[in-house]
Design an enzyme around this catalytic site. Structure first.
Site, PDB file in Angstrom:
ATOM      1  N   HIS A 121       7.526  -2.749   5.699  1.00  0.00           N
ATOM      2  CA  HIS A 121       6.390  -3.454   5.086  1.00  0.00           C
ATOM      3  C   HIS A 121       5.930  -4.614   5.976  1.00  0.00           C
ATOM      4  O   HIS A 121       5.897  -5.770   5.551  1.00  0.00           O
ATOM      5  CB  HIS A 121       6.762  -3.950   3.685  1.00  0.00           C
ATOM      6  CG  HIS A 121       5.567  -4.131   2.781  1.00  0.00           C
ATOM      7  ND1 HIS A 121       5.581  -3.787   1.461  1.00  0.00           N
ATOM      8  CD2 HIS A 121       4.318  -4.622   3.018  1.00  0.00           C
ATOM      9  CE1 HIS A 121       4.401  -4.059   0.916  1.00  0.00           C
ATOM     10  NE2 HIS A 121       3.625  -4.564   1.852  1.00  0.00           N
ATOM     11  N   ASP A 132     -13.775   8.061  -0.316  1.00  0.00           N
ATOM     12  CA  ASP A 132     -13.703   6.865  -1.167  1.00  0.00           C
ATOM     13  C   ASP A 132     -14.877   6.959  -2.136  1.00  0.00           C
ATOM     14  O   ASP A 132     -16.039   6.828  -1.731  1.00  0.00           O
ATOM     15  CB  ASP A 132     -13.820   5.590  -0.308  1.00  0.00           C
ATOM     16  CG  ASP A 132     -13.626   4.311  -1.131  1.00  0.00           C
ATOM     17  OD1 ASP A 132     -13.983   4.301  -2.329  1.00  0.00           O
ATOM     18  OD2 ASP A 132     -13.149   3.312  -0.560  1.00  0.00           O
ATOM     19  N   CYS A 143       0.017   2.649   5.397  1.00  0.00           N
ATOM     20  CA  CYS A 143       0.265   1.200   5.476  1.00  0.00           C
ATOM     21  C   CYS A 143      -0.334   0.533   4.242  1.00  0.00           C
ATOM     22  O   CYS A 143      -0.713  -0.642   4.295  1.00  0.00           O
ATOM     23  CB  CYS A 143      -0.368   0.619   6.737  1.00  0.00           C
ATOM     24  SG  CYS A 143       0.437   1.152   8.235  1.00  0.00           S
ATOM     25  N   ALA A 144      -0.468   1.281   3.142  1.00  0.00           N
ATOM     26  CA  ALA A 144      -1.103   0.691   1.945  1.00  0.00           C
ATOM     27  C   ALA A 144      -0.052   0.427   0.875  1.00  0.00           C
ATOM     28  O   ALA A 144       0.418  -0.707   0.718  1.00  0.00           O
ATOM     29  CB  ALA A 144      -2.202   1.598   1.438  1.00  0.00           C
ATOM     30  N   GLU A 169      11.193  -0.300  -2.526  1.00  0.00           N
ATOM     31  CA  GLU A 169      11.368  -1.317  -1.477  1.00  0.00           C
ATOM     32  C   GLU A 169      12.265  -2.428  -1.997  1.00  0.00           C
ATOM     33  O   GLU A 169      12.165  -2.761  -3.188  1.00  0.00           O
ATOM     34  CB  GLU A 169      10.006  -1.906  -1.078  1.00  0.00           C
ATOM     35  CG  GLU A 169       9.123  -0.893  -0.386  1.00  0.00           C
ATOM     36  CD  GLU A 169       7.792  -1.496   0.099  1.00  0.00           C
ATOM     37  OE1 GLU A 169       7.663  -2.733   0.152  1.00  0.00           O
ATOM     38  OE2 GLU A 169       6.882  -0.716   0.423  1.00  0.00           O
TER      39      GLU A 169
HETATM   40  N1  LIG Z   1       1.267  -2.835   4.401  1.00  0.00           N
HETATM   41  C1  LIG Z   1       0.880  -4.045   4.113  1.00  0.00           C
HETATM   42  O1  LIG Z   1       1.559  -5.008   4.434  1.00  0.00           O
HETATM   43  C2  LIG Z   1      -0.421  -4.270   3.437  1.00  0.00           C
HETATM   44  C3  LIG Z   1      -1.176  -5.401   3.772  1.00  0.00           C
HETATM   45  C4  LIG Z   1      -2.377  -5.620   3.115  1.00  0.00           C
HETATM   46  C5  LIG Z   1      -2.815  -4.725   2.167  1.00  0.00           C
HETATM   47  N2  LIG Z   1      -2.055  -3.660   1.854  1.00  0.00           N
HETATM   48  C6  LIG Z   1      -2.509  -2.692   0.852  1.00  0.00           C
HETATM   49  O2  LIG Z   1      -3.572  -1.947   1.425  1.00  0.00           O
HETATM   50  C7  LIG Z   1      -4.372  -1.405   0.372  1.00  0.00           C
HETATM   51  C8  LIG Z   1      -5.843  -1.567   0.684  1.00  0.00           C
HETATM   52  O3  LIG Z   1      -6.189  -2.923   0.733  1.00  0.00           O
HETATM   53  P1  LIG Z   1      -7.728  -3.360   0.889  1.00  0.00           P
HETATM   54  O4  LIG Z   1      -7.723  -4.819   1.074  1.00  0.00           O
HETATM   55  O5  LIG Z   1      -8.419  -2.524   1.871  1.00  0.00           O
HETATM   56  O6  LIG Z   1      -8.249  -3.015  -0.573  1.00  0.00           O
HETATM   57  P2  LIG Z   1      -9.763  -2.803  -1.017  1.00  0.00           P
HETATM   58  O7  LIG Z   1      -9.779  -2.979  -2.471  1.00  0.00           O
HETATM   59  O8  LIG Z   1     -10.684  -3.583  -0.172  1.00  0.00           O
HETATM   60  O9  LIG Z   1      -9.995  -1.267  -0.684  1.00  0.00           O
HETATM   61  C9  LIG Z   1      -9.454  -0.226  -1.420  1.00  0.00           C
HETATM   62  C10 LIG Z   1     -10.422   0.921  -1.389  1.00  0.00           C
HETATM   63  O10 LIG Z   1      -9.824   2.021  -2.053  1.00  0.00           O
HETATM   64  C11 LIG Z   1     -10.858   2.689  -2.730  1.00  0.00           C
HETATM   65  N3  LIG Z   1     -10.330   3.523  -3.782  1.00  0.00           N
HETATM   66  C12 LIG Z   1      -9.939   3.168  -5.028  1.00  0.00           C
HETATM   67  N4  LIG Z   1      -9.552   4.238  -5.721  1.00  0.00           N
HETATM   68  C13 LIG Z   1      -9.683   5.297  -4.908  1.00  0.00           C
HETATM   69  C14 LIG Z   1      -9.426   6.672  -5.058  1.00  0.00           C
HETATM   70  N5  LIG Z   1      -8.968   7.164  -6.202  1.00  0.00           N
HETATM   71  N6  LIG Z   1      -9.651   7.485  -4.006  1.00  0.00           N
HETATM   72  C15 LIG Z   1     -10.131   6.983  -2.834  1.00  0.00           C
HETATM   73  N7  LIG Z   1     -10.414   5.688  -2.644  1.00  0.00           N
HETATM   74  C16 LIG Z   1     -10.174   4.849  -3.666  1.00  0.00           C
HETATM   75  C17 LIG Z   1     -11.727   1.590  -3.269  1.00  0.00           C
HETATM   76  O11 LIG Z   1     -13.024   2.050  -3.529  1.00  0.00           O
HETATM   77  C18 LIG Z   1     -11.727   0.615  -2.118  1.00  0.00           C
HETATM   78  O12 LIG Z   1     -12.830   0.807  -1.261  1.00  0.00           O
HETATM   79  C19 LIG Z   1      -3.905  -2.117  -0.892  1.00  0.00           C
HETATM   80  O13 LIG Z   1      -3.015  -1.270  -1.573  1.00  0.00           O
HETATM   81  C20 LIG Z   1      -3.134  -3.303  -0.377  1.00  0.00           C
HETATM   82  O14 LIG Z   1      -2.168  -3.741  -1.271  1.00  0.00           O
HETATM   83  C21 LIG Z   1      -0.874  -3.402   2.479  1.00  0.00           C
HETATM   84  O1  LIG Z   2      -0.631  -6.581  -0.189  1.00  0.00           O
HETATM   85  C1  LIG Z   2      -0.364  -7.208   0.825  1.00  0.00           C
HETATM   86  O2  LIG Z   2      -0.988  -8.225   1.178  1.00  0.00           O
HETATM   87  C2  LIG Z   2       0.686  -6.681   1.721  1.00  0.00           C
HETATM   88  O3  LIG Z   2       1.405  -5.680   1.109  1.00  0.00           O
HETATM   89  C3  LIG Z   2       1.534  -7.710   2.384  1.00  0.00           C
HETATM   90  O4  LIG Z   2       2.699  -8.012   1.664  1.00  0.00           O
HETATM   91  P1  LIG Z   2       3.660  -9.192   2.168  1.00  0.00           P
HETATM   92  O5  LIG Z   2       2.914 -10.467   2.041  1.00  0.00           O
HETATM   93  O6  LIG Z   2       4.841  -9.153   1.300  1.00  0.00           O
HETATM   94  O7  LIG Z   2       3.989  -8.908   3.582  1.00  0.00           O
END
Ligand SMILES: NC(=O)c1ccc[n+]([C@@H]2O[C@H](COP(=O)([O-])OP(=O)(O)OC[C@H]3O[C@@H](n4cnc5c(N)ncnc54)[C@H](O)[C@@H]3O)[C@@H](O)[C@H]2O)c1
Ligand SMILES: O=C(O)[C@H](O)COP(=O)(O)O
Length: 528
Positions: A281, A173, A232-233, A263
């Site tokens: 998701h 990161d 899961c991102a 999706e």
């Molecule tokens: N599956 C789900 O339901 C779900 C739920 C919540 C969040 N998410 C997703 O999870 C992801 C992460 O969320 P978060 O809250 O930890 O975000 P965050 O912003 O706290 O963390 C993201 C990290 O990625 C790093 N980053 C950015 N560009 C980068 C690169 N090129 N290479 C490596 N690292 C890099 C940033 O420095 C940061 O530390 C987001 O995409 C969010 O949408 C998915």
């Molecule tokens: O970015 C997020 O918070 C997650 O992808 C969760 O998405 P959802 O609220 O549709 O479950």
């Protein structure tokens, strides 16, 4: 009239209660997000829109959102909102950056174990009555290397859990500080190193131009043979077709995906393999996380709609509930000073320098700067607003500079805007008196004391006798009533200015006659 909010996704009912308790009318239509046409039809009735990821807020929908002030995302990713379009319309977009992080991190860990012990396949086989005890041979996670791509909120929680599971945790990161990595018990590495060493790779970055296909065919090939990959991102971080090929070739031992390029994912290159685990998701889908994000988004949206306080906006600086009322008169002042300067500037603006002195310098000056720039650009671009102004200025190559300092002159608080354009530099200062009304106190170095009025005439003239009389009779003869008259000059017989508030608009021919008066250098009609 009470603000109205539409909830167009499946939000916990906790949100509805919060809105109602705060006196906000709320419509809960959890499936509406999927019906774009219907959403576009009714969005014009609402001040706020609360969503999760199913509602896609497109420019088409925003174009119909005449009343919309705020979009609240009960969750983290705002990639389903067209941010530039929302910003251009002055709509604040806020999310709840922490409410579902633990839940999502736990899902990633659950996916890791599901892969390590082939739980979904073993479950299906067992429930089919096969009892294939010899078929499933898992791997331990203890002492294995967990590679985290993106060590922000969620990645850090996964890291801590990984350390707790006695794994060696490495993270790529670029924004992770060495100190933070040390705190987490994580080794900060470059991507190539991570790919070469990790037994499990888990992704936790947003989807950006830089992170798209971060696990491309080439990067998957660089991974250790037998690696297991968890996403899961966001869909799109991994090249799904390349991963499918690597799974088939045996280079990758397994993949667990919660998110997909398309999706809802009805078909996908990864589907149909025993060593692939998929969930729809569900990362944020726990009772706890949904309660957290619903409560938080409803509170944040209510605060904004009722008090102007802004938290967790992705397109505007935060403003607390205590700051909002103190900021309000200065926002008005900054916007009007900007508007004054903008109405006097016909050429290309190069730089805007805003100096905040005294008490105002302690406030959220970023918000004030946005207001000043909006006021400045509005005479040229009617669509600009306080939210979009910094972006619009940047697009036009205008440099915005801010200075904050202690009070130096007569005023508790002073805002000075200096606009540098092609051939001129113009400064104007203002303050807010105890009555809360903004005033102009200095124009290009000349002291003055004038309130803003809806219609004004700004005159620069030579400081010689006779001007005021001639001007007053000219204006009076034309049937234009003077409301207030403020004068200033740099020195006796030098440059003078007049700021005249009038009732109603100033006809162009009257302004022409003012411009033709002896001693008048320039006259301009201004509207606020
Ligand atoms: N599956 C789900 O339901 C779900 C739920 C919540 C969040 N998410 C997703 O999870 C992801 C992460 O969320 P978060 O809250 O930890 O975000 P965050 O912003 O706290 O963390 C993201 C990290 O990625 C790093 N980053 C950015 N560009 C980068 C690169 N090129 N290479 C490596 N690292 C890099 C940033 O420095 C940061 O530390 C987001 O995409 C969010 O949408 C998915
Ligand atoms: O970015 C997020 O918070 C997650 O992808 C969760 O998405 P959802 O609220 O549709 O479950």
């Amino acid at each position: 009239m009470a603000p109205r909010v539409l909830i167009s996704d499946k939000l916990s009912p906790a949100a509805i209660q919060i809105f109602r308790d705060r006196g906000i009318e709320v419509d809960f239509q959890p499936d509406l997000g999927k019906d774009k046409d219907r959403l576009a039809e009714i969005i014009g009735q609402y001040d706020g829109l609360a969503i999760r990821s199913a509602t896609k807020v497109t420019p088409k929908i925003l174009a119909k959102a005449d009343r919309l002030k705020v979009i609240g995302r009960a969750g983290i990713g705002v990639d389903n909102v067209d941010l530039p379009a929302a910003t251009a319309r002055g709509v604040i977009v806020m999310n709840t950056p922490f409410g579902n992080s633990i839940t999502t991190a736990e899902h990633a860990i659950a996916m890791m174990f599901a892969l390590a012990r082939e739980i979904p396949a073993a479950d299906a086989s067992t429930q089919a009555g096969k009892w294939e005890k010899n078929r499933f041979m898992g791997v331990e996670v203890t002492a294995k290397t967990l590679g985290i791509i993106g060590c922000g909120n969620i990645g850090s929680i996964v890291a801590e859990r990984g350390v707790g599971l006695k794994m060696k945790v490495i993270a790529f990161d670029p924004f992770l500080s060495v100190e933070r990595a040390l705190d987490l018990g994580v080794e900060k590495v470059e991507l190539d190193d991570l790919l070469a060493r990790a037994d499990f790779i888990t992704l936790h970055t947003p989807l950006t131009e830089k992170t798209k296909n971060v696990l491309s065919a080439e990067n998957i090939a660089r991974c250790k043979k037998g690696v297991r990959i968890i996403n899961c991102a966001r869909g799109g971080l991994v090249d799904e077709a390349a991963l499918a090929a690597a799974l088939d070739a045996g280079h990758v031992a397994g993949a667990a995906f919660d998110v997909f390029v398309v999706e809802p994912a009805q078909t996908n290159p990864l589907f149909g393999r025993e060593n692939v685990v998929c969930t729809p998701h569900l990362g944020a889908a726990t009772a706890e996380a949904q309660e957290n994000v619903a409560l938080q988004v409803a509170e944040q949206m209510s605060d904004y709609l009722l008090t102007g306080a802004i938290s967790n906006a992705v397109n505007f600086p935060s403003i607390t509930a205590e700051e909002a009322p103190r900021l309000k008169p200065f926002i008005e002042l900054a916007e009007k000073l900007g508007s004054f300067a903008g109405q006097l500037t016909d050429t290309d603006i190069k730089t805007v320098h805003i100096v905040y002195e005294g008490a105002v310098a302690e406030l959220k000056v970023k918000a004030l700067t946005s207001a000043a720039v909006a006021g400045l650009l509005r005479p040229m671009l009617s669509e600009v607003n306080v939210v979009s102004a910094p972006t619009v200025a940047k697009e036009r190559g205008i440099v915005i500079e801010e200075t904050t300092r202690a009070a130096t002159g007569d005023f508790d608080s002073l805002i000075t805007i200096t606009v540098v354009a092609d051939t001129l530099e113009r400064s104007i200062s203002g303050t807010v008196f105890a009555d809360g009304r903004p005033r102009i106190v200095n124009i290009k170095g000349i002291k003055v004391d004038a309130e803003f009025a809806p219609s004004m005439i700004y005159i620069t003239n030579e400081d010689k006798p006779g001007f005021i009389g001639r001007f007053a009779s000219l204006i009076g003869d034309a049937g234009v009533n003077i409301a207030t008259f403020a004068l200033g000059r740099d020195h006796l017989g030098g440059d003078a200015i007049a700021l005249v508030a009038v009732d109603g608009t100033v006809p162009a021919e009257v302004l022409g006659k003012v411009q033709a008066l002896p001693q008048v250098k320039a006259a301009k009609a201004l509207v606020f």
